[in-house]
Design a protein around this motif. Structure first.
Motif, PDB file in Angstrom:
ATOM      1  N   LEU A 179       0.817  -1.224   0.000  1.00  0.00           N
ATOM      2  CA  LEU A 179       0.000   0.000   0.000  1.00  0.00           C
ATOM      3  C   LEU A 179       0.846   1.268   0.000  1.00  0.00           C
ATOM      4  CD1 LEU A 179      -3.017  -0.862   2.337  1.00  0.00           C
ATOM      5  CD2 LEU A 179      -2.803  -1.106  -0.144  1.00  0.00           C
ATOM      6  N   ALA A 180       2.165   1.108   0.101  1.00  0.00           N
ATOM      7  CA  ALA A 180       3.133   2.194  -0.085  1.00  0.00           C
ATOM      8  C   ALA A 180       2.917   3.388   0.836  1.00  0.00           C
ATOM      9  CB  ALA A 180       3.119   2.673  -1.548  1.00  0.00           C
ATOM     10  N   LYS A 181       2.508   3.124   2.048  1.00  0.00           N
ATOM     11  CA  LYS A 181       2.342   4.221   2.998  1.00  0.00           C
ATOM     12  C   LYS A 181       2.400   3.686   4.419  1.00  0.00           C
ATOM     13  CE  LYS A 181      -2.732   3.972   2.879  1.00  0.00           C
ATOM     14  NZ  LYS A 181      -3.988   4.724   2.609  1.00  0.00           N
ATOM     15  N   LEU A 182       2.672   4.607   5.325  1.00  0.00           N
ATOM     16  CA  LEU A 182       2.699   4.296   6.738  1.00  0.00           C
ATOM     17  C   LEU A 182       1.271   4.171   7.264  1.00  0.00           C
ATOM     18  CD1 LEU A 182       4.822   4.177   9.149  1.00  0.00           C
ATOM     19  CD2 LEU A 182       4.182   6.555   9.594  1.00  0.00           C
ATOM     20  N   GLY A 183       1.051   3.210   8.150  1.00  0.00           N
ATOM     21  CA  GLY A 183      -0.258   3.096   8.779  1.00  0.00           C
ATOM     22  C   GLY A 183      -0.418   4.118   9.888  1.00  0.00           C
ATOM     23  N   GLN A 184      -1.616   4.196  10.429  1.00  0.00           N
ATOM     24  CA  GLN A 184      -1.920   5.129  11.501  1.00  0.00           C
ATOM     25  C   GLN A 184      -2.327   4.361  12.751  1.00  0.00           C
ATOM     26  OE1 GLN A 184      -1.456   8.488  11.012  1.00  0.00           O
ATOM     27  NE2 GLN A 184      -0.679   7.832   9.012  1.00  0.00           N
ATOM     28  N   ALA A 185      -2.096   4.965  13.899  1.00  0.00           N
ATOM     29  CA  ALA A 185      -2.497   4.328  15.154  1.00  0.00           C
ATOM     30  C   ALA A 185      -3.999   4.062  15.168  1.00  0.00           C
ATOM     31  CB  ALA A 185      -2.096   5.212  16.331  1.00  0.00           C
ATOM     32  N   GLU A 186      -4.743   4.907  14.510  1.00  0.00           N
ATOM     33  CA  GLU A 186      -6.196   4.725  14.441  1.00  0.00           C
ATOM     34  C   GLU A 186      -6.564   3.423  13.718  1.00  0.00           C
ATOM     35  OE1 GLU A 186      -5.394   8.897  15.312  1.00  0.00           O
ATOM     36  OE2 GLU A 186      -4.634   7.518  13.772  1.00  0.00           O
ATOM     37  N   ASP A 187      -5.715   2.959  12.796  1.00  0.00           N
ATOM     38  CA  ASP A 187      -5.969   1.689  12.111  1.00  0.00           C
ATOM     39  C   ASP A 187      -5.970   0.533  13.117  1.00  0.00           C
ATOM     40  OD1 ASP A 187      -6.061   2.880   9.551  1.00  0.00           O
ATOM     41  OD2 ASP A 187      -3.881   2.860   9.433  1.00  0.00           O
ATOM     42  N   ILE A 188      -5.054   0.591  14.071  1.00  0.00           N
ATOM     43  CA  ILE A 188      -4.990  -0.429  15.113  1.00  0.00           C
ATOM     44  C   ILE A 188      -6.200  -0.308  16.036  1.00  0.00           C
ATOM     45  CG2 ILE A 188      -3.636  -1.383  17.002  1.00  0.00           C
ATOM     46  CD1 ILE A 188      -2.316  -1.620  14.247  1.00  0.00           C
ATOM     47  N   ALA A 189      -6.503   0.916  16.435  1.00  0.00           N
ATOM     48  CA  ALA A 189      -7.608   1.147  17.368  1.00  0.00           C
ATOM     49  C   ALA A 189      -8.940   0.662  16.790  1.00  0.00           C
ATOM     50  CB  ALA A 189      -7.687   2.634  17.722  1.00  0.00           C
ATOM     51  N   LYS A 190      -9.151   0.872  15.494  1.00  0.00           N
ATOM     52  CA  LYS A 190     -10.410   0.446  14.869  1.00  0.00           C
ATOM     53  C   LYS A 190     -10.515  -1.075  14.838  1.00  0.00           C
ATOM     54  CE  LYS A 190     -10.932   4.596  12.027  1.00  0.00           C
ATOM     55  NZ  LYS A 190     -10.821   5.179  10.663  1.00  0.00           N
ATOM     56  N   LEU A 191      -9.404  -1.761  14.591  1.00  0.00           N
ATOM     57  CA  LEU A 191      -9.438  -3.226  14.605  1.00  0.00           C
ATOM     58  C   LEU A 191      -9.693  -3.744  16.020  1.00  0.00           C
ATOM     59  CD1 LEU A 191      -9.181  -5.994  13.366  1.00  0.00           C
ATOM     60  CD2 LEU A 191      -6.683  -5.788  13.551  1.00  0.00           C
ATOM     61  N   VAL A 192      -9.035  -3.144  17.003  1.00  0.00           N
ATOM     62  CA  VAL A 192      -9.268  -3.537  18.395  1.00  0.00           C
ATOM     63  C   VAL A 192     -10.749  -3.364  18.737  1.00  0.00           C
ATOM     64  CG1 VAL A 192      -8.830  -2.899  20.800  1.00  0.00           C
ATOM     65  CG2 VAL A 192      -6.921  -3.095  19.188  1.00  0.00           C
TER      66      VAL A 192
ATOM     67  N   ASP B 189      -0.664  -4.103   8.398  1.00  0.00           N
ATOM     68  CA  ASP B 189       0.674  -3.720   7.903  1.00  0.00           C
ATOM     69  C   ASP B 189       0.688  -3.306   6.435  1.00  0.00           C
ATOM     70  OD1 ASP B 189       0.170  -6.119   6.641  1.00  0.00           O
ATOM     71  OD2 ASP B 189       1.999  -7.128   7.333  1.00  0.00           O
ATOM     72  N   GLY B 190      -0.467  -2.963   5.891  1.00  0.00           N
ATOM     73  CA  GLY B 190      -0.510  -2.527   4.495  1.00  0.00           C
ATOM     74  C   GLY B 190      -0.162  -3.618   3.497  1.00  0.00           C
ATOM     75  N   GLY B 191      -0.268  -4.885   3.913  1.00  0.00           N
ATOM     76  CA  GLY B 191       0.038  -6.007   3.023  1.00  0.00           C
ATOM     77  C   GLY B 191       1.465  -6.472   3.062  1.00  0.00           C
ATOM     78  N   ARG B 192       2.270  -5.882   3.938  1.00  0.00           N
ATOM     79  CA  ARG B 192       3.708  -6.185   3.958  1.00  0.00           C
ATOM     80  C   ARG B 192       4.005  -7.646   4.245  1.00  0.00           C
ATOM     81  NH1 ARG B 192       7.990  -3.474   8.142  1.00  0.00           N
ATOM     82  NH2 ARG B 192       9.941  -4.040   7.090  1.00  0.00           N
ATOM     83  N   SER B 193       3.337  -8.216   5.236  1.00  0.00           N
ATOM     84  CA  SER B 193       3.649  -9.605   5.606  1.00  0.00           C
ATOM     85  C   SER B 193       3.094 -10.595   4.581  1.00  0.00           C
ATOM     86  CB  SER B 193       3.076  -9.912   6.990  1.00  0.00           C
ATOM     87  OG  SER B 193       1.689  -9.667   7.049  1.00  0.00           O
ATOM     88  N   ALA B 194       2.119 -10.167   3.776  1.00  0.00           N
ATOM     89  CA  ALA B 194       1.546 -11.070   2.787  1.00  0.00           C
ATOM     90  C   ALA B 194       2.507 -11.345   1.628  1.00  0.00           C
ATOM     91  CB  ALA B 194       0.241 -10.492   2.250  1.00  0.00           C
ATOM     92  N   VAL B 195       3.375 -10.385   1.329  1.00  0.00           N
ATOM     93  CA  VAL B 195       4.290 -10.539   0.198  1.00  0.00           C
ATOM     94  C   VAL B 195       5.717 -10.866   0.655  1.00  0.00           C
ATOM     95  CG1 VAL B 195       2.932  -8.986  -1.226  1.00  0.00           C
ATOM     96  CG2 VAL B 195       4.796  -8.036   0.137  1.00  0.00           C
TER      97      VAL B 195
END
Length: 245
Positions: free
Chosen positions: A204-217, A234-240
């Motif tokens: 996804l070529a960008k840094l995630g936000q803390a809010e991304d974690i909070a929404k999943l929690v 992680d924007g797909g990082r671990s998938a590739v």
């Protein structure tokens, strides 16, 4: 709603965002902190301004056995209806091979593994009363070690296994899941070169936000049929695949 969520390391960064999100969802918040007293007090004030008497702060050094036991005892004395445990507090710093000592190893493992596990064990009776859940903040480097951070990576790998084990041991009364952030907030000592290297590995070529974690929690707290899962953000990082550097 008179349900309480205990969030360790809630005064700053990802923990702060999780506290804000769960509070907005209607939960009351116990803000645990280690050294960030001023930030914890500010967050408590902010949350109580929104909804009176909906936030409390508690201090403890979770890598210290005596303080951890005292912290749990204080929680039991308060007798709050704790239904959510978010194990967010963690230590993160390099431990290059050849420069490791026993005390450093003990500190990392105590904070990142033993404290979350023991808190889950000790608070299980409270959580069970309220069909509660536990969410552990892990790391994508639990599966691909970060160079020069061997002990950190080991501690998070162990926390991932602890999450799966607890999901089995505490079922059917308590759900246990893990969230594995990727590049969400840059470490304080990172530089432009290292940041660009990481960004190049993220689809996804960008840094995630803390809010991304909070929404999943928030989603996992309200998902009654999800347990024993480790979800990467992680924007797909671990998938590739990535180098872990």
């Amino acid at each position: 709603m008179d349900k309480w969520a205990l969030i360790t390391g809630a005064a700053k960064r990802i923990g702060y965002c999780i506290a804000k999100q769960l509070h907005a969802d209607g939960l009351n918040i116990i803000v645990h902190y280690s050294k960030s007293r001023n930030e914890a007090i500010a967050l408590q004030s902010e949350l109580n301004h929104i909804r009176p008497n909906s936030a409390q702060i508690m201090q403890a050094e979770l890598n210290n056995q005596f303080e951890l036991e005292k912290f749990v005892a204080m929680l039991k004395v308060k007798s709050l209806p704790i239904s959510i445990l978010i194990n967010n507090a963690a230590e993160f710093y390099p431990t290059p091979l050849g420069n490791t000592d026993y005390q450093t190893a003990q500190q990392l493992l105590a904070t990142n593994l033993l404290a979350p596990y023991l808190l889950a064990e000790q608070l299980a009776p409270f959580l069970k009363q309220h069909s509660g859940c536990i969410i552990n903040l892990i790391d994508i480097h639990a599966r691909r070690p970060l160079k020069d951070h061997g002990l950190y990576s080991i501690s998070k790998a162990a926390l991932e296994m602890a999450t799966l084990s607890l999901a089995q041991e505490l079922a059917p009364d308590i759900r246990v899941n893990g969230v594995a952030p990727g590049a969400i907030l840059w470490p304080e000592l990172s530089n432009d070169d290292s940041q660009q290297h990481v960004l190049a590995e993220i689809p996804l070529a960008k840094l995630g936000q803390a809010e991304d974690i909070a929404k999943l929690v928030s989603h996992l707290v309200g998902a009654p049929y999800i347990s024993g899962q480790i979800i990467a953000v992680d924007g797909g990082r671990s998938a590739v695949g990535f180098t872990g550097a």
